[in-house]
Motif scaffolding. Structure first.
Motif, PDB file in Angstrom:
ATOM      1  N   GLY A  45      -9.459  35.855 -22.491  1.00 24.34           N
ATOM      2  CA  GLY A  45     -10.326  36.923 -21.993  1.00 24.34           C
ATOM      3  C   GLY A  45     -10.616  37.971 -23.059  1.00 24.34           C
ATOM      4  O   GLY A  45     -11.499  38.808 -22.892  1.00 24.34           O
TER       5      GLY A  45
ATOM      6  N   CYS B 221     -15.423  35.180 -27.420  1.00 20.85           N
ATOM      7  CA  CYS B 221     -14.573  35.449 -26.255  1.00 20.85           C
ATOM      8  C   CYS B 221     -13.517  34.364 -26.210  1.00 20.85           C
ATOM      9  O   CYS B 221     -13.852  33.174 -26.166  1.00 20.85           O
TER      10      CYS B 221
ATOM     11  N   GLU C  20     -11.840  25.516 -17.351  1.00 22.01           N
ATOM     12  CA  GLU C  20     -11.063  26.730 -17.636  1.00 22.01           C
ATOM     13  C   GLU C  20     -11.861  27.648 -18.560  1.00 22.01           C
ATOM     14  O   GLU C  20     -11.901  28.877 -18.384  1.00 22.01           O
TER      15      GLU C  20
ATOM     16  N   ASP D  20     -14.550  29.354 -16.540  1.00 25.08           N
ATOM     17  CA  ASP D  20     -13.983  30.339 -15.607  1.00 25.08           C
ATOM     18  C   ASP D  20     -13.609  31.633 -16.337  1.00 25.08           C
ATOM     19  O   ASP D  20     -13.921  32.727 -15.876  1.00 25.08           O
ATOM     20  N   THR D  21     -12.946  31.510 -17.500  1.00 26.43           N
ATOM     21  CA  THR D  21     -12.571  32.716 -18.239  1.00 26.43           C
ATOM     22  C   THR D  21     -13.811  33.463 -18.726  1.00 26.43           C
ATOM     23  O   THR D  21     -13.874  34.688 -18.689  1.00 26.43           O
TER      24      THR D  21
ATOM     25  N   LYS E 176     -16.663  33.636 -17.386  1.00 28.02           N
ATOM     26  CA  LYS E 176     -17.265  34.352 -16.271  1.00 28.02           C
ATOM     27  C   LYS E 176     -16.633  35.744 -16.159  1.00 28.02           C
ATOM     28  O   LYS E 176     -17.314  36.742 -15.980  1.00 28.02           O
ATOM     29  N   GLY E 177     -15.301  35.783 -16.323  1.00 28.86           N
ATOM     30  CA  GLY E 177     -14.586  37.055 -16.241  1.00 28.86           C
ATOM     31  C   GLY E 177     -14.885  37.989 -17.396  1.00 28.86           C
ATOM     32  O   GLY E 177     -14.841  39.214 -17.242  1.00 28.86           O
ATOM     33  N   SER E 178     -15.200  37.450 -18.564  1.00 28.20           N
ATOM     34  CA  SER E 178     -15.415  38.285 -19.751  1.00 28.20           C
ATOM     35  C   SER E 178     -16.862  38.693 -19.933  1.00 28.20           C
ATOM     36  O   SER E 178     -17.159  39.575 -20.741  1.00 28.20           O
ATOM     37  N   SER E 179     -17.770  38.041 -19.208  1.00 31.08           N
ATOM     38  CA  SER E 179     -19.179  38.215 -19.554  1.00 31.08           C
ATOM     39  C   SER E 179     -19.659  39.645 -19.294  1.00 31.08           C
ATOM     40  O   SER E 179     -20.511  40.147 -20.022  1.00 31.08           O
ATOM     41  N   GLU E 180     -19.058  40.319 -18.294  1.00 31.30           N
ATOM     42  CA  GLU E 180     -19.491  41.692 -18.016  1.00 31.30           C
ATOM     43  C   GLU E 180     -19.153  42.609 -19.197  1.00 31.30           C
ATOM     44  O   GLU E 180     -19.998  43.384 -19.661  1.00 31.30           O
ATOM     45  N   SER E 181     -17.915  42.508 -19.716  1.00 32.60           N
ATOM     46  CA  SER E 181     -17.528  43.328 -20.877  1.00 32.60           C
ATOM     47  C   SER E 181     -18.363  42.961 -22.089  1.00 32.60           C
ATOM     48  O   SER E 181     -18.757  43.829 -22.875  1.00 32.60           O
TER      49      SER E 181
END
Ligand code: HPA
Length: 273
Positions: free
Chosen positions: A124, A232, A249, A252-253, A255-260
């Motif tokens: 992340g 990332c 995997e 999925d990770t 997806k979590g980092s794309s906003e930052s």
């Protein structure tokens, strides 16, 4: 048909479709396509509309260019890149960068998903790429050199522009984003690396591992385009954690980092102005 003629046709076709030349091109890596939704008054050009433009086959990669404005800067986002492991030649892999460079783009922001080799960078984590190790076993500049594009032996001492790294760090600070620095090593893929390969890469000084970016960065440097690289970390590289690696995997990770990552890129573009 000569490569240079294919480039000329693609550039001509694109310039007929767009109303303004972008200053910055942003290559969006696996699972990072959502930033394209933020572009104001977008002009979308699908890859199949551009002569000779290679189509991406990797899951998580759409195939389109989005022209428009982000933070007051004229940009083009490349949603979906092609990889050497897909069977494209290196010339084909760097075709998009060459076309955008000939179109007039001065800055290339490359993003990617990587495996983390340096254990102080968590999954992340977002990393400013400081330098790379080309371990793909080939180079996109092999073959006859087009002296109009760039020199036979381009310098790579600052493949990732130091001023941009500074601006990226400033941007991250303002956005409260932890930004790491790291060396990216590229393998050809598509198999993930073995634990022994990762131990070797670590010994060689790599912090991150991936299967993209290096060809594009070499071609950009050849053409005198300044590069900013952001990675990332999607997973711990093979053998670093006990888990087996899957592309799911990675997605999925990401997806979590794309906003930052989006916020970081917006802030970076403000720093550039
Ligand atoms: N290895 C190579 N490429 C990658 C990885 C990895 O572990 N994770 C995301 N892209």
């Amino acid at each position: 048909m000569l490569y240079s003629e294919k480039l000329t046709e693609a550039v001509k076709s694109l310039s007929e479709k767009i109303s303004a030349i972008p200053d910055v091109a942003i290559v969006l890596g696996s699972g990072l396509g959502s930033i394209a939704d933020s572009v104001g008054s977008p002009k979308v050009v699908r890859y199949e509309e551009i002569p000779f433009w290679p189509r991406s086959t990797a899951p998580g990669h759409a195939g389109k260019l989005v022209f428009g404005e982000l933070e007051g800067t004229k940009v083009v986002l490349m949603q979906g890149r092609v990889h050497y492991y897909e069977g494209y030649t290196m010339e084909e892999v760097v075709f998009p960068v060459r076309v955008l460079g000939l179109l007039g783009v001065k800055t290339l922001v490359v993003t990617n998903a990587s495996g983390g080799i340096n254990e102080s960078i968590p999954a992340g984590g977002i990393v400013a790429i400081e330098d790379h190790i080309n371990f793909m076993g080939t180079n996109p500049l092999i073959g006859e050199n087009d002296d109009k594009s760039g020199p036979r032996f381009p310098d790579m001492t600052e493949a990732y522009d130091r001023e941009y790294i500074g601006r990226l760090e400033k941007a991250a600070k303002k956005e409260n984003i932890d930004l790491y620095r790291g060396i990216y090593i590229a393998f050809s893929g598509p198999s993930f690396e073995t634990p022994a390969e990762i131990r070797m890469a670590k010994t060689m000084g790599a912090d991150l591992v991936g299967m993209s970016t290096v060809p594009e960065v070499i071609a950009a440097n050849h053409m005198g385009i300044r590069v900013c690289g952001i990675s990332c970390v999607a997973n711990a590289a093979a053998g670093i954690s006990k888990n087996k690696l899957t592309h799911q995997e990675v997605l999925d990770t990401m997806k979590g980092s794309s906003e930052s990552l989006c916020r970081l890129i917006f802030a970076f573009l403000r720093e550039l102005r």
